[in-house]
Write a protein that holds these residues in place. Structure first.
Motif, PDB file in Angstrom:
ATOM      1  N   GLY A  11     -62.021 123.783 -54.824  1.00 57.40           N
ATOM      2  CA  GLY A  11     -62.642 125.067 -54.515  1.00 57.40           C
ATOM      3  C   GLY A  11     -64.142 125.117 -54.679  1.00 57.40           C
ATOM      4  N   GLU A  12     -64.742 124.054 -55.185  1.00 53.24           N
ATOM      5  CA  GLU A  12     -66.189 124.055 -55.373  1.00 53.24           C
ATOM      6  C   GLU A  12     -66.879 123.532 -54.126  1.00 53.24           C
ATOM      7  OE1 GLU A  12     -67.693 122.356 -58.941  1.00 53.24           O
ATOM      8  OE2 GLU A  12     -66.012 123.064 -60.113  1.00 53.24           O
ATOM      9  N   ARG A  13     -67.873 124.287 -53.680  1.00 53.19           N
ATOM     10  CA  ARG A  13     -68.718 123.867 -52.570  1.00 53.19           C
ATOM     11  C   ARG A  13     -70.129 123.730 -53.094  1.00 53.19           C
ATOM     12  NH1 ARG A  13     -67.660 128.367 -48.227  1.00 53.19           N
ATOM     13  NH2 ARG A  13     -69.810 127.879 -47.875  1.00 53.19           N
ATOM     14  N   PHE A  14     -70.982 123.136 -52.311  1.00 49.83           N
ATOM     15  CA  PHE A  14     -72.369 123.015 -52.719  1.00 49.83           C
ATOM     16  C   PHE A  14     -73.270 123.182 -51.507  1.00 49.83           C
ATOM     17  CE2 PHE A  14     -70.989 118.820 -51.550  1.00 49.83           C
ATOM     18  CZ  PHE A  14     -72.055 118.296 -50.848  1.00 49.83           C
ATOM     19  N   MET A  15     -74.549 123.488 -51.771  1.00 56.10           N
ATOM     20  CA  MET A  15     -75.541 123.610 -50.719  1.00 56.10           C
ATOM     21  C   MET A  15     -76.575 122.523 -50.943  1.00 56.10           C
ATOM     22  SD  MET A  15     -76.133 127.691 -50.581  1.00 56.10           S
ATOM     23  CE  MET A  15     -75.905 128.090 -52.294  1.00 56.10           C
ATOM     24  N   ALA A  16     -76.940 121.833 -49.896  1.00 61.71           N
ATOM     25  CA  ALA A  16     -77.891 120.741 -50.030  1.00 61.71           C
ATOM     26  C   ALA A  16     -79.086 120.957 -49.104  1.00 61.71           C
ATOM     27  CB  ALA A  16     -77.225 119.411 -49.703  1.00 61.71           C
ATOM     28  N   LEU A  39     -81.009 130.362 -48.475  1.00 68.63           N
ATOM     29  CA  LEU A  39     -79.876 129.972 -49.311  1.00 68.63           C
ATOM     30  C   LEU A  39     -78.649 130.834 -49.014  1.00 68.63           C
ATOM     31  CD1 LEU A  39     -81.532 129.259 -52.769  1.00 68.63           C
ATOM     32  CD2 LEU A  39     -80.587 127.614 -51.143  1.00 68.63           C
ATOM     33  N   LEU A  40     -78.861 132.107 -48.730  1.00 67.77           N
ATOM     34  CA  LEU A  40     -77.748 132.978 -48.364  1.00 67.77           C
ATOM     35  C   LEU A  40     -77.120 132.530 -47.047  1.00 67.77           C
ATOM     36  CD1 LEU A  40     -76.013 135.471 -48.927  1.00 67.77           C
ATOM     37  CD2 LEU A  40     -77.775 136.849 -47.817  1.00 67.77           C
ATOM     38  N   MET A  41     -77.947 132.092 -46.104  1.00 66.84           N
ATOM     39  CA  MET A  41     -77.401 131.576 -44.848  1.00 66.84           C
ATOM     40  C   MET A  41     -76.627 130.284 -45.085  1.00 66.84           C
ATOM     41  SD  MET A  41     -79.808 132.287 -41.693  1.00 66.84           S
ATOM     42  CE  MET A  41     -80.085 133.932 -41.137  1.00 66.84           C
ATOM     43  N   LEU A  42     -77.153 129.424 -45.953  1.00 71.62           N
ATOM     44  CA  LEU A  42     -76.425 128.202 -46.282  1.00 71.62           C
ATOM     45  C   LEU A  42     -75.108 128.529 -46.989  1.00 71.62           C
ATOM     46  CD1 LEU A  42     -79.269 125.816 -47.463  1.00 71.62           C
ATOM     47  CD2 LEU A  42     -77.683 125.431 -45.580  1.00 71.62           C
ATOM     48  N   TYR A  43     -75.089 129.592 -47.762  1.00 70.19           N
ATOM     49  CA  TYR A  43     -73.875 130.036 -48.431  1.00 70.19           C
ATOM     50  C   TYR A  43     -72.813 130.451 -47.407  1.00 70.19           C
ATOM     51  CZ  TYR A  43     -70.839 133.069 -51.232  1.00 70.19           C
ATOM     52  OH  TYR A  43     -69.759 133.663 -51.826  1.00 70.19           O
ATOM     53  N   ARG A  44     -73.249 131.061 -46.330  1.00 67.40           N
ATOM     54  CA  ARG A  44     -72.317 131.503 -45.281  1.00 67.40           C
ATOM     55  C   ARG A  44     -71.926 130.380 -44.330  1.00 67.40           C
ATOM     56  NH1 ARG A  44     -73.137 137.659 -43.646  1.00 67.40           N
ATOM     57  NH2 ARG A  44     -73.039 138.477 -45.758  1.00 67.40           N
ATOM     58  N   TYR A  45     -72.676 129.288 -44.330  1.00 66.55           N
ATOM     59  CA  TYR A  45     -72.359 128.139 -43.479  1.00 66.55           C
ATOM     60  C   TYR A  45     -71.214 127.357 -44.128  1.00 66.55           C
ATOM     61  CZ  TYR A  45     -72.949 123.541 -41.324  1.00 66.55           C
ATOM     62  OH  TYR A  45     -72.734 122.361 -40.687  1.00 66.55           O
ATOM     63  N   ASN A  46     -70.147 127.134 -43.389  1.00 67.77           N
ATOM     64  CA  ASN A  46     -68.990 126.458 -43.970  1.00 67.77           C
ATOM     65  C   ASN A  46     -68.784 125.037 -43.443  1.00 67.77           C
ATOM     66  OD1 ASN A  46     -67.871 126.730 -41.440  1.00 67.77           O
ATOM     67  ND2 ASN A  46     -66.367 128.267 -42.029  1.00 67.77           N
ATOM     68  N   GLY A  47     -69.723 124.524 -42.697  1.00 70.71           N
ATOM     69  CA  GLY A  47     -69.615 123.174 -42.165  1.00 70.71           C
ATOM     70  C   GLY A  47     -69.239 123.122 -40.704  1.00 70.71           C
ATOM     71  N   ASN A  49     -69.347 126.421 -38.690  1.00 67.21           N
ATOM     72  CA  ASN A  49     -69.644 127.690 -38.029  1.00 67.21           C
ATOM     73  C   ASN A  49     -71.129 127.858 -37.700  1.00 67.21           C
ATOM     74  OD1 ASN A  49     -70.524 128.057 -40.675  1.00 67.21           O
ATOM     75  ND2 ASN A  49     -69.920 130.191 -40.741  1.00 67.21           N
ATOM     76  N   ASN A  50     -71.863 126.776 -37.569  1.00 72.50           N
ATOM     77  CA  ASN A  50     -73.273 126.903 -37.225  1.00 72.50           C
ATOM     78  C   ASN A  50     -73.400 127.447 -35.808  1.00 72.50           C
ATOM     79  OD1 ASN A  50     -75.998 126.828 -37.595  1.00 72.50           O
ATOM     80  ND2 ASN A  50     -76.193 124.647 -37.171  1.00 72.50           N
ATOM     81  N   GLY A  51     -74.259 128.423 -35.642  1.00 70.89           N
ATOM     82  CA  GLY A  51     -74.369 129.125 -34.374  1.00 70.89           C
ATOM     83  C   GLY A  51     -73.514 130.370 -34.354  1.00 70.89           C
ATOM     84  N   GLU A  52     -72.782 130.606 -35.433  1.00 69.30           N
ATOM     85  CA  GLU A  52     -71.927 131.788 -35.553  1.00 69.30           C
ATOM     86  C   GLU A  52     -72.102 132.444 -36.920  1.00 69.30           C
ATOM     87  OE1 GLU A  52     -68.011 130.361 -34.865  1.00 69.30           O
ATOM     88  OE2 GLU A  52     -68.462 129.638 -32.869  1.00 69.30           O
ATOM     89  N   ILE A  53     -73.268 132.290 -37.510  1.00 76.22           N
ATOM     90  CA  ILE A  53     -73.527 132.848 -38.834  1.00 76.22           C
ATOM     91  C   ILE A  53     -74.039 134.271 -38.653  1.00 76.22           C
ATOM     92  CG2 ILE A  53     -74.860 132.617 -40.959  1.00 76.22           C
ATOM     93  CD1 ILE A  53     -74.970 129.591 -40.353  1.00 76.22           C
ATOM     94  N   HIS A  54     -73.270 135.230 -39.107  1.00 79.58           N
ATOM     95  CA  HIS A  54     -73.634 136.643 -38.996  1.00 79.58           C
ATOM     96  C   HIS A  54     -74.402 137.047 -40.249  1.00 79.58           C
ATOM     97  CE1 HIS A  54     -70.935 137.422 -35.548  1.00 79.58           C
ATOM     98  NE2 HIS A  54     -70.250 136.432 -36.080  1.00 79.58           N
ATOM     99  N   LEU A  55     -75.580 137.608 -40.061  1.00 77.51           N
ATOM    100  CA  LEU A  55     -76.366 138.098 -41.193  1.00 77.51           C
ATOM    101  C   LEU A  55     -77.328 139.168 -40.688  1.00 77.51           C
ATOM    102  CD1 LEU A  55     -76.834 137.686 -44.235  1.00 77.51           C
ATOM    103  CD2 LEU A  55     -78.724 136.210 -43.619  1.00 77.51           C
ATOM    104  N   THR A  56     -77.296 140.320 -41.330  1.00 78.30           N
ATOM    105  CA  THR A  56     -78.183 141.418 -40.961  1.00 78.30           C
ATOM    106  C   THR A  56     -79.097 141.743 -42.124  1.00 78.30           C
ATOM    107  OG1 THR A  56     -76.658 143.126 -41.753  1.00 78.30           O
ATOM    108  CG2 THR A  56     -76.391 142.406 -39.468  1.00 78.30           C
ATOM    109  N   SER A  57     -80.130 142.492 -41.830  1.00 74.62           N
ATOM    110  CA  SER A  57     -81.062 142.890 -42.884  1.00 74.62           C
ATOM    111  C   SER A  57     -80.389 143.837 -43.878  1.00 74.62           C
ATOM    112  CB  SER A  57     -82.317 143.523 -42.289  1.00 74.62           C
ATOM    113  OG  SER A  57     -81.992 144.588 -41.443  1.00 74.62           O
ATOM    114  N   ARG A  58     -79.420 144.599 -43.430  1.00 77.38           N
ATOM    115  CA  ARG A  58     -78.682 145.481 -44.354  1.00 77.38           C
ATOM    116  C   ARG A  58     -77.835 144.678 -45.338  1.00 77.38           C
ATOM    117  NH1 ARG A  58     -78.159 151.088 -42.756  1.00 77.38           N
ATOM    118  NH2 ARG A  58     -79.407 151.413 -40.900  1.00 77.38           N
ATOM    119  N   GLU A  59     -77.240 143.588 -44.870  1.00 76.12           N
ATOM    120  CA  GLU A  59     -76.478 142.739 -45.778  1.00 76.12           C
ATOM    121  C   GLU A  59     -77.395 142.068 -46.802  1.00 76.12           C
ATOM    122  OE1 GLU A  59     -72.750 141.280 -43.042  1.00 76.12           O
ATOM    123  OE2 GLU A  59     -74.703 140.340 -42.717  1.00 76.12           O
ATOM    124  N   ILE A  60     -78.573 141.670 -46.356  1.00 75.68           N
ATOM    125  CA  ILE A  60     -79.552 141.086 -47.278  1.00 75.68           C
ATOM    126  C   ILE A  60     -79.992 142.133 -48.295  1.00 75.68           C
ATOM    127  CG2 ILE A  60     -81.875 140.096 -47.428  1.00 75.68           C
ATOM    128  CD1 ILE A  60     -81.325 138.916 -44.602  1.00 75.68           C
TER     129      ILE A  60
END
Length: 139
Positions: A11-16, A39-47, A49-60
């Protein structure tokens, strides 16, 4: 008796972040808030889904407590430094957020573009980028 095939996923993931990217002037000139959003975008990247990362300024705003304007400015800063690229621009009236692509990770069909390597310190942005406002907003 069944053969054991290796460790189970714990269950452990990491960001590099690679050393060349970390040492590059495009990363060094990013503000701390822009780095945290990256780093938040890297957190949402699962290996995959690049090109499908949803992130808005409200979520930030909810995640870090930044204002919506600050979050939007830092997304533009990441875009100008070549770390992210909008695949589809969101719109509040359609209730769809912007979909992002990390330029230093591969997508399903393409290799990484690594736009951050072309960063120009004098202009403080990557040359040959189309302005953020002119990207097609049609779905």
């Amino acid at each position: 008796m069944s053969k054991r095939r290796g460790k189970a996923y714990d269950g452990e993931r990491f960001m590099a972040i690679s050393f060349p990217m970390f040492e590059h002037s495009s990363f060094k000139t990013l503000s701390d808030k822009a780095r945290s959003i990256l780093l938040l975008m890297l957190y949402r990247y699962n290996g995959s889904n690049n090109g499908e990362i949803h992130l808005t300024s409200r979520e930030i705003q909810k995640w870090y407590g930044y204002g919506k304007g600050t979050a939007h400015q830092k997304l533009i800063e990441l875009y100008e430094h070549g770390f992210i690229f909008p695949v589809k621009i969101g719109c509040f009236t359609t209730r769809l957020g912007t979909i992002w692509r990390l330029t230093f990770k591969k997508t399903d069909k393409d290799i990484p573009t690594n736009d951050w390597k072309r960063f120009d310190k004098n202009k403080n942005k990557v040359p040959d980028f189309e302005p953020y406002e002119t990207i097609d907003r049609t779905f």
